[in-house]
Design a protein around this motif. Structure first.
Motif, PDB file in Angstrom:
ATOM      1  N   UNK A   1       1.060  -1.727  -0.421  1.00 45.71           N
ATOM      2  CA  UNK A   1      -0.100   0.354   0.317  1.00 45.71           C
ATOM      3  C   UNK A   1       0.945   1.261   0.214  1.00 45.71           C
ATOM      4  N   UNK A   2       1.951   1.191   1.019  1.00 47.90           N
ATOM      5  CA  UNK A   2       2.894   2.683   0.397  1.00 47.90           C
ATOM      6  C   UNK A   2       3.394   2.343  -0.593  1.00 47.90           C
ATOM      7  N   UNK A   3       3.847   1.492  -1.047  1.00 48.86           N
ATOM      8  CA  UNK A   3       4.658   1.189  -2.648  1.00 48.86           C
ATOM      9  C   UNK A   3       3.370   2.336  -4.031  1.00 48.86           C
ATOM     10  N   UNK A   4       2.565   1.467  -2.942  1.00 44.11           N
ATOM     11  CA  UNK A   4       1.375   2.011  -4.432  1.00 44.11           C
ATOM     12  C   UNK A   4       0.731   3.682  -4.354  1.00 44.11           C
ATOM     13  N   UNK A   5       0.890   4.214  -2.772  1.00 44.72           N
ATOM     14  CA  UNK A   5       0.494   5.499  -2.517  1.00 44.72           C
ATOM     15  C   UNK A   5       1.857   5.902  -2.938  1.00 44.72           C
ATOM     16  N   UNK A   6       3.346   6.072  -3.515  1.00 48.80           N
ATOM     17  CA  UNK A   6       4.700   6.327  -3.757  1.00 48.80           C
ATOM     18  C   UNK A   6       4.357   6.584  -5.188  1.00 48.80           C
ATOM     19  N   UNK A   7       3.360   5.390  -6.056  1.00 41.83           N
ATOM     20  CA  UNK A   7       3.616   5.772  -7.247  1.00 41.83           C
ATOM     21  C   UNK A   7       2.696   6.732  -8.046  1.00 41.83           C
ATOM     22  N   UNK A   8       1.660   6.537  -7.200  1.00 45.13           N
ATOM     23  CA  UNK A   8       0.164   7.514  -7.689  1.00 45.13           C
ATOM     24  C   UNK A   8      -0.234   8.958  -7.203  1.00 45.13           C
ATOM     25  N   UNK A   9       1.266   9.024  -6.068  1.00 43.46           N
ATOM     26  CA  UNK A   9       1.795  10.768  -5.302  1.00 43.46           C
ATOM     27  C   UNK A   9       3.477  10.958  -6.146  1.00 43.46           C
ATOM     28  N   UNK A  10       3.430  12.053  -6.078  1.00 47.84           N
ATOM     29  CA  UNK A  10       4.708  12.531  -6.748  1.00 47.84           C
ATOM     30  C   UNK A  10       4.265  13.950  -6.345  1.00 47.84           C
ATOM     31  N   UNK A  11       5.863  15.012  -6.471  1.00 46.27           N
ATOM     32  CA  UNK A  11       5.226  16.529  -6.235  1.00 46.27           C
ATOM     33  C   UNK A  11       5.657  16.630  -7.378  1.00 46.27           C
ATOM     34  N   UNK A  12       4.816  16.296  -9.216  1.00 46.30           N
ATOM     35  CA  UNK A  12       4.012  17.409 -10.215  1.00 46.30           C
ATOM     36  C   UNK A  12       2.836  17.083  -9.842  1.00 46.30           C
ATOM     37  N   UNK A  13       3.091  15.666  -9.694  1.00 45.06           N
ATOM     38  CA  UNK A  13       0.971  15.416  -9.374  1.00 45.06           C
ATOM     39  C   UNK A  13       0.971  14.727  -7.144  1.00 45.06           C
ATOM     40  N   UNK A  14       1.143  15.916  -6.966  1.00 45.61           N
ATOM     41  CA  UNK A  14      -0.019  15.511  -5.510  1.00 45.61           C
ATOM     42  C   UNK A  14      -0.635  14.992  -5.189  1.00 45.61           C
ATOM     43  N   UNK A  15      -1.500  14.659  -3.945  1.00 47.53           N
ATOM     44  CA  UNK A  15      -2.587  14.121  -4.108  1.00 47.53           C
ATOM     45  C   UNK A  15      -3.249  14.516  -2.551  1.00 47.53           C
ATOM     46  N   UNK A  16      -5.026  14.430  -2.809  1.00 48.33           N
ATOM     47  CA  UNK A  16      -5.100  14.599  -1.276  1.00 48.33           C
ATOM     48  C   UNK A  16      -6.598  13.949  -1.443  1.00 48.33           C
ATOM     49  N   UNK A  17      -6.334  12.842  -0.088  1.00 53.37           N
ATOM     50  CA  UNK A  17      -6.646  11.506  -0.131  1.00 53.37           C
ATOM     51  C   UNK A  17      -8.121  12.403   0.963  1.00 53.37           C
ATOM     52  N   UNK A  18      -9.503  12.000   0.735  1.00 57.43           N
ATOM     53  CA  UNK A  18     -10.762  12.541   1.287  1.00 57.43           C
ATOM     54  C   UNK A  18     -10.900  11.157   1.967  1.00 57.43           C
ATOM     55  N   UNK A  19     -10.955  10.062   4.165  1.00 57.91           N
ATOM     56  CA  UNK A  19     -11.540   9.310   3.876  1.00 57.91           C
ATOM     57  C   UNK A  19     -12.430   9.789   5.592  1.00 57.91           C
ATOM     58  N   UNK A  20     -13.865   9.379   4.582  1.00 59.71           N
ATOM     59  CA  UNK A  20     -15.472   9.888   5.219  1.00 59.71           C
ATOM     60  C   UNK A  20     -15.781   8.854   7.094  1.00 59.71           C
ATOM     61  N   UNK A  21     -16.284   9.218   7.798  1.00 61.27           N
ATOM     62  CA  UNK A  21     -16.389   8.420   8.798  1.00 61.27           C
ATOM     63  C   UNK A  21     -15.446   7.747   9.283  1.00 61.27           C
ATOM     64  N   UNK A  22     -14.094   7.890  10.257  1.00 59.39           N
ATOM     65  CA  UNK A  22     -13.165   7.472  10.396  1.00 59.39           C
ATOM     66  C   UNK A  22     -13.770   6.995  11.961  1.00 59.39           C
ATOM     67  N   UNK A  23     -14.127   7.460  12.485  1.00 65.21           N
ATOM     68  CA  UNK A  23     -15.033   7.101  13.826  1.00 65.21           C
ATOM     69  C   UNK A  23     -15.170   5.364  14.185  1.00 65.21           C
ATOM     70  N   UNK A  24     -15.784   5.074  13.005  1.00 64.73           N
ATOM     71  CA  UNK A  24     -16.311   3.225  12.276  1.00 64.73           C
ATOM     72  C   UNK A  24     -15.101   2.758  12.094  1.00 64.73           C
ATOM     73  N   UNK A  25     -14.107   3.504  12.175  1.00 63.65           N
ATOM     74  CA  UNK A  25     -12.892   2.544  11.442  1.00 63.65           C
ATOM     75  C   UNK A  25     -12.741   1.509  11.460  1.00 63.65           C
ATOM     76  N   UNK A  26     -12.160   0.655  11.101  1.00 60.71           N
ATOM     77  CA  UNK A  26     -11.007  -0.606  12.120  1.00 60.71           C
ATOM     78  C   UNK A  26     -10.296  -0.246  11.998  1.00 60.71           C
ATOM     79  N   UNK A  27      -9.415  -1.745  13.174  1.00 58.73           N
ATOM     80  CA  UNK A  27      -7.770  -1.688  12.993  1.00 58.73           C
ATOM     81  C   UNK A  27      -7.438  -1.807  12.080  1.00 58.73           C
ATOM     82  N   UNK A  28      -7.558  -3.035  11.446  1.00 53.77           N
ATOM     83  CA  UNK A  28      -7.579  -3.002   9.967  1.00 53.77           C
ATOM     84  C   UNK A  28      -6.983  -1.860   9.036  1.00 53.77           C
ATOM     85  N   UNK A  29      -8.046  -0.958   9.117  1.00 53.23           N
ATOM     86  CA  UNK A  29      -8.372  -0.110   8.210  1.00 53.23           C
ATOM     87  C   UNK A  29      -7.314   1.113   8.713  1.00 53.23           C
ATOM     88  N   UNK A  30      -7.004   1.395  10.260  1.00 51.75           N
ATOM     89  CA  UNK A  30      -6.533   2.007  10.441  1.00 51.75           C
ATOM     90  C   UNK A  30      -4.595   1.797  10.634  1.00 51.75           C
TER      91      UNK A  30
END
Length: 932
Positions: free
Chosen positions: A80-109
Motif C-alpha cells: 500500500x505504501x509503494x502504491x501510494x508512492x507511485x500515484x502521488x508525486x511532487x508534480x502530481x500531489x494527492x489529497x485523500x479524503x476519508x469519511x466516517x473514520x469514527x467507524x474505522x476498524x483496526x485493519x483500516x487504521x
C-alpha cells in the motif's frame, strides 16, 4: 470490513485515472504499477479491484503465496505504501479524503498509519479524515490511532473542527436560496435554526418539508413571483412536529410499501449500494429498479453513474439510519437473516467470495434465531472463508471474530461430527489471535486442538503457531523445547545439548552423505514428497533464528539435519536455506572450500524452485554472512539490498530486518563514513521498531552506539552507554531473555573499540569475556572480524609482559599465527578482502622481531591495498601501526610522526573524532594537521 474508506478513496482515484485526459500521466502510473508492484499486484487487486480494471484482465492472473498472517500484514502495508508512492508525486500531489473514520476498524487504521507515516510521501500527500468527534470516545481505536501518530511524530496531525452552521449563516443560506433580503427571512430562519441546530442536511430537509406541507410556497402573482410563508402555520408546525430524524422517517413511511422495503433492505446493506447485491437481497417479486428510482426522485438516494463498484448511495447517513429505523427492533434479526440467506442462496460462488463480508454480516445479526444444525454447519464454513479473506486483508481481529462465530455455531460434539471443519476453524483462530498479539487466546485454542486431535499430522499447524507465539513473546527456551519435541515426534530427534565432538560428528556425517554427489545431481534430486519430512523441514526453518540467538551450541545440528533430509528424501524450497546455513557453520570450522560449495548449492536450489519468498533468506546468508569469502565487500551491497527489497515485497519482515543489519555490518567494515552510516542505521532502527523486530534491532543498536562512541558522543568510548542504549541494562535484559547473542556482540564491539583506542589491556579483558561464548561450537556472523582483531591484539600483547593475562608470549604468538593462517585460507577465495590484513599481520610480525626494514614495506603494501578498496579505517590503522612500530624502536621520529599524522587525517575523514582526539593528546600531533 476491509478498509472501506481506503478502498473507496483508491477506487475513486482509479476511476478518475481511467477518465483522465492526460494520457501520458495515466500511462506512467499504469506502467509503474506493473513494473514496481509486480510481486504485490494481486494482493492489491484483492483489496482494490479497480486496479485490475485499469490494468486489464491479464493483471489478475497472478497467484498469491500462502503467507502466514503476520507476513501478509507486512506485505500489505508495504504494498500500500509503494502504491501510494507511485500515484502521488511532487508534480502530481494527492489529497485523500476519508469519511466516517469514527467507524474505522483496526485493519483500516493500520493501513492508514502505514501510509501517513511514510516519510517518502510527506511533501506530496495530504490525508483529510472526517469523523463525528462527539462520537469518538477517548478509548476508541481511532482516538488511540491519532494519539499514537502524534506521540511517535510519524506524521503531522492537524485537527480541524467543523461546527454546524451558526444562526446568521442559516439566515444567509435561506436568503440566497429564496432570493429574499436577509431581514425579510429572519422569522423563517429562526424557526429553521431552532429545529435543525444548523445541521446542513436538516436545514435542507426542513425546507423541503415546509414546501411539501404548503407552509412555504412560491407566490407567482407578487412582483413577478417570490417565496412566501404563512407565519402562523409555521409556528404551529414548529410546535407540532418532532425532530428532523422523525421527519425523515415520516417521509419514508409515506412512500409505497414496496419502496419502503427496498430502502430498508438497502439500509441494511450500507450507505453505498451495489445494484447486483440489491437485486439478490430483496424478495424476487419486488421490482427493485422501479422502487430505487422512485427513491431517487424523492431525493433520498442518488445514482452513481461513473462508479465501478456501487450504483446507488443514500444522500446522507441520517437518511440511511431513518430507513433502517423503520424496521422494528424485534424484527431486525429476522430481516437481516433473510437478506443473508437470499444472498447465500442466489449469488454465484465467485460473487459470494467478492461480497463475503456483506453476506456473513447480515447472517451474524440473525444468528440467535438459527435452529437447524445443518444450516449452522454450512454457515460455519462461510465464516471460515470470511475469516481467511480478512487475514489476507490483515484484519486479524475481525478474522478472529469470524472464526469464533463459526466455532460457536458448531455442535457440542463438533470434534466428532465436524472434525476437519473444527480443525480448520481452530487453527485459523489460533493464528489470527497470534497475529493480533492475543497470546493467551492463542494458547487456549492451540491446547483445544492438541487435546482433540489424535494424529501428529493434524497437530502440526497448531504446533507451528504456538512456536511462533512463544518466539514473539521472547520465550525462546520454551519455543526451542517445543520445536525439538515436535521434531522428535516427526522422527527427527535433535540433541538438546551440543559439544565440539557431537557437532563435528554431525558435520562429518552430513559431508559423508554428500560424498560422491556432484552439485548437479544434488540440485536435480527428486522433489520431497514425504509430508512428515516436509513438516520437519518447516519446523527446522522456524527454529533457526531462535536457536542461533539462544542455544548456539546446538545450532549446527539444524542445517545439518536439513541437508541430511534433503539427501534422503528429496529437495524442497527450504533445502536452499539449509545448504546456505550449513555453509556458515563450515566457516566457523574454517572449512572454507566446502562452505563456498554449500552456499552455491543454496543459490542453485533457489534458482530451481524460483520461489521469491526464499530469496531474502538465502541472499542474506549467501551475501550478508558468507559473501566476504567470495566477493569484494563493496560488491555485496547490491545483491544484499535486492534481497531486502524482495523480503519487503513478499512480507518476510524478519529477514528484511536481518538483511538490513548485515548490510550495516558490511558498510561499517568497508569504511563507509560514520556520519552517513549513522543516518542509515537510524532509518533501519525506525523500520525494525515499527515492525517489532526486536532481535535485529538489538544488534543494530549496538552498531549505532559503537558509531557514536567513535564519533565522540559518549563519556567513555569503551563503554556502550549513550543516547540509544545502556550497556549494563542491555546485558541484564539479554540474560533474562536467554539471548546470548547480544552479550557476545557487546564484548566483540568492546574489543574492537578498545583496540582502536589503543587500550590493549582492556581489550584483552573484553576478549577473555567473549571467549566464554566462542567456546561453544556454532556460527558467528562476525567471525571474520573477530579473527582479524584477535590476531592483532595477540601480537600487541606479545610485546608486553604476558604473565598478567595468564598467557605466555608463545601462546600469544600462536594465536596470532592461527589468525594469519585463517585469513590466508580466506584470501584463496577472495584476496581483495584479506590481502591488506595479511600484509598488516606480516608487518606486525616483522616489527615484533625488530626487523623494520622488512616491516615498513609490508605496512605500505597494506596501506595501498586498503586505499584501493576504499577501506578508510583499515588504511588509517595500517598508518598508525607503522608509526607506532617506528616509535617503539625510537627510529626516524619524523617518519613516525608522518605516519601517525596521516592516520589521524584518515580517522577524521572516517568520522572517528574520539580516536582523533586520543591521537592528538597521546602523540603530540600538530593541532592544525586536519586543516591541511
Amino acid at each position: 470490513n476491509f478498509p472501506k474508506a481506503l478502498v473507496s478513496a483508491f477506487t475513486e482515484y482509479f476511476t478518475l485515472l481511467t477518465n483522465n485526459t492526460d494520457i501520458n500521466h495515466r500511462y506512467k502510473v499504469e506502467s509503474n504499477i506493473r513494473t514496481r508492484l509486480h510481486a504485490d499486484l494481486q494482493i492489491l487487486i484483492d483489496m482494490i479491484p479497480a486496479i485490475g480494471i485499469v490494468l486489464g484482465d491479464s493483471s489478475q492472473k497472478q497467484a498469491i503465496s500462502n503467507l502466514r498472517g503476520a507476513e501478509s500484514n507486512t506485505r500489505l502495508r508495504v504494498a500500500t505504501r509503494n502504491l501510494m508512492r507511485i500515484i502521488c508525486s511532487p508534480e502530481k500531489p494527492l489529497v485523500f479524503f476519508l469519511d466516517d473514520l469514527q467507524w474505522a476498524d483496526l485493519g483500516s487504521l493500520d493501513l492508514l498509519e502505514a501510509i501517513a507515516s511514510d516519510s517518502a510521501n510527506c511533501k506530496r500527500l495530504v490525508i483529510l479524515g472526517a469523523c463525528r468527534y462527539n462520537e469518538v470516545a477517548f478509548e476508541d481505536d481511532f482516538a488511540s490511532f491519532l494519539r499514537n501518530l502524534e506521540v511517535s511524530q510519524k506524521a503531522t496531525v492537524t485537527p480541524i473542527i467543523l461546527h454546524n452552521l451558526r444562526p446568521n449563516a442559516v439566515g444567509k443560506l435561506i436568503s440566497d436560496l429564496l432570493k429574499l433580503p436577509l431581514n425579510r427571512i429572519k422569522p423563517l430562519a429562526r424557526v429553521v435554526y431552532r429545529k435543525t441546530h444548523g445541521n446542513i442536511l436538516f436545514v435542507k430537509q426542513t425546507l423541503e418539508s415546509l414546501c411539501k406541507d404548503h407552509i412555504l410556497y412560491y407566490n407567482e402573482e407578487n412582483n413577478g413571483g417570490q417565496w412566501r410563508w404563512h407565519t402562523n402555520s409555521l409556528l404551529k408546525w414548529e410546535e407540532g412536529t418532532h425532530n428532523v430524524e422523525m421527519m425523515l422517517q415520516h417521509k419514508i413511511r409515506c412512500l409505497p410499501p414496496e419502496v419502503q422495503t427496498v430502502l430498508k433492505t438497502g439500509a441494511c446493506l450500507g450507505s453505498e449500494i451495489n445494484a447486483y447485491v440489491l437485486s439478490k437481497a430483496v424478495e424476487p417479486s419486488l421490482n427493485y429498479i422501479h422502487c430505487i428510482n422512485y427513491a431517487v426522485e424523492q431525493k433520498l438516494v442518488t445514482i452513481s453513474q461513473d462508479h465501478e463498484w456501487f450504483d446507488y448511495k443514500f444522500v446522507h447517513d441520517r437518511v440511511q439510519q431513518a430507513a433502517y429505523d423503520l424496521i422494528p427492533p424485534e424484527d431486525k434479526p429476522e430481516f437481516h437473516l433473510a437478506i443473508g440467506r437470499r444472498l447465500r442462496s442466489t449469488m454465484s460462488v465467485e460473487n459470494i467470495e467478492i461480497h463475503i463480508f456483506l453476506t456473513v454480516n447480515q447472517i451474524s445479526r440473525g444468528l440467535k434465531i438459527l435452529k437447524d444444525q445443518d444450516e449452522k454447519d454450512d454457515i460455519s464454513k462461510l465464516y471460515l472463508r470470511a475469516g481467511q479473506r480478512a487475514i489476507r486483508c490483515s484484519d486479524f481481529k475481525e478474522a478472529a471474530s469470524y472464526f469464533t462465530l463459526g466455532i460457536n455455531l458448531l455442535s457440542e460434539r463438533k470434534w466428532r461430527d465436524q472434525f476437519y471443519l473444527s480443525l480448520d476453524l481452530f487453527n485459523a483462530v489460533a493464528e489470527a489471535t497470534y497475529c493480533s498479539g492475543e497470546f493467551d487466546k492463542t494458547d487456549r485454542y492451540v491446547d483445544e486442538i492438541l487435546s482433540n486431535t489424535r494424529y501428529d499430522k493434524d497437530k502440526m499447524h497448531a504446533y507451528s503457531t504456538k512456536i511462533y507465539a512463544l518466539g514473539a513473546r521472547q520465550k525462546l527456551k520454551e519455543a526451542i523445547d517445543l520445536g525439538l519435541h515436535v521434531l522428535e515426534k516427526l522422527g527427527e530427534k535433535i540433541p538438546s545439548e551440543g559439544s565440539k565432538a557431537t557437532v563435528l560428528h554431525d558435520v562429518c556425517k552430513t559431508k559423508w552423505m554428500l560424498l560422491g554427489k556432484t552439485d548437479e545431481s544434488i540440485v536435480d534430486l527428486p522433489t520431497m514428497c514425504d509430508t512428515d519430512k516436509i513438516a520437519a523441514m518447516s519446523i527446522l526453518n522456524l527454529l533457526t533464528t531462535y536457536v542461533f540467538v539462544s542455544r548456539m551450541e546446538i545450532f549446527p545440528f539444524i542445517p545439518c539435519r536439513m541437508v541430511q533430509l534433503t539427501v534422503r528424501y528429496g529437495v524442497c524450497a527450504i533445502s536452499a536455506f539449509g545448504f546456505s546455513t550449513l555453509g556458515l557453520v563450515l566457516i566457523k570450522l574454517e572449512q572454507f572450500r566446502e562452505s563456498c560449495r554449500m552456499v552455491q548449492l543454496g543459490l542453485d536450489l533457489l534458482n530451481r524452485f524460483k520461489i521469491r519468498e526464499w530469496i531474502p533468506r538465502v541472499h542474506v546468508l549467501s551475501y550478508g554472512h558468507h559473501g566476504p569469502l567470495q566477493k569484494r565487500l563493496k560488491s555485496l551491497e547490491e545483491p544484499l539490498q535486492n534481497g531486502i527489497q524482495v523480503a519487503l515485497e513478499t512480507g518476510d519482515i524478519e529477514y528484511s530486518a536481518i538483511g538490513m543489519h548485515r548490510l550495516t555490518h558490511i558498510k561499517f567494515f568497508t569504511g563507509n563514513p560514520l556520519l552517513e552510516l549513522e543516518r542509515s542505521i537510524r532509518q533501519n532502527m525506525k523500520f525494525m521498531s515499527e515492525y517489532k523486530q526486536e532481535l535485529p534491532l538489538a544488534a543494530e543498536v549496538l552498531v549505532l552506539q559503537t558509531v557514536h562512541n567513535l564519533m565522540g558522543f559518549s563519556d567513555d568510548p569503551l563503554v556502550l552507554t549513550g543516547e540509544v542504549m545502556h550497556e549494563e541494562t542491555t546485558l541484564k535484559e539479554a540474560h533474562s531473555n536467554n539471548n546470548f547473542n547480544v552479550p557476545f556482540k557487546i564484548m566483540l564491539w568492546k574489543v574492537f573499540l578498545a583496540f582502536i583506542m589503543n587500550e590493549f589491556h582492556q581489550a584483552a579483558e573484553f576478549a577473555e569475556s567473549y571467549r566464554t561464548f566462542t567456546k561453544r561450537p556454532g556460527l558467528s556472523g562476525e567471525y571474520l572480524q573477530q579473527c582479524f582483531y584477535n590476531g592483532l591484539l595477540s601480537l600487541e600483547l606479545a610485546r608486553h609482559d604476558p604473565g598478567r593475562y595468564g598467557m605466555c608470549r608463545r601462546k600469544h604468538l600462536a594465536n596470532a599465527r592461527k589468525s594469519l593462517k585463517c585469513m590466508q585460507k580466506m584470501a584463496q577465495h577472495c584476496p581483495e578482502n584479506f590481502l591488506n590484513r595479511i600484509f598488516l599481520f606480516k608487518a606486525e610480525f616483522a616489527s615484533l622481531k625488530g626487523n623494520l626494514d622488512h616491516a615498513i614495506p609490508m605496512y605500505q603494501r597494506a596501506i595501498a591495498i586498503a586505499e584501493t578498496e576504499g577501506i578508510l579505517h583499515e588504511q588509517a590503522l595500517a598508518y598508525e601501526r607503522a608509526g607506532l612500530a617506528l616509535r617503539h624502536r625510537k627510529e626516524n621520529g619524523t617518519t613516525s610522526i608522518a605516519f601517525l599524522e596521516q592516520a589521524c587525517k584518515l580517522y577524521h575523514q572516517w568520522g572517528a573524532h574520539a580516536k582523533v582526539e586520543q591521537m592528538k593528546k597521546k602523540y603530540s600531533i600538530r593541532k592544525n594537521i586536519l586543516d591541511w
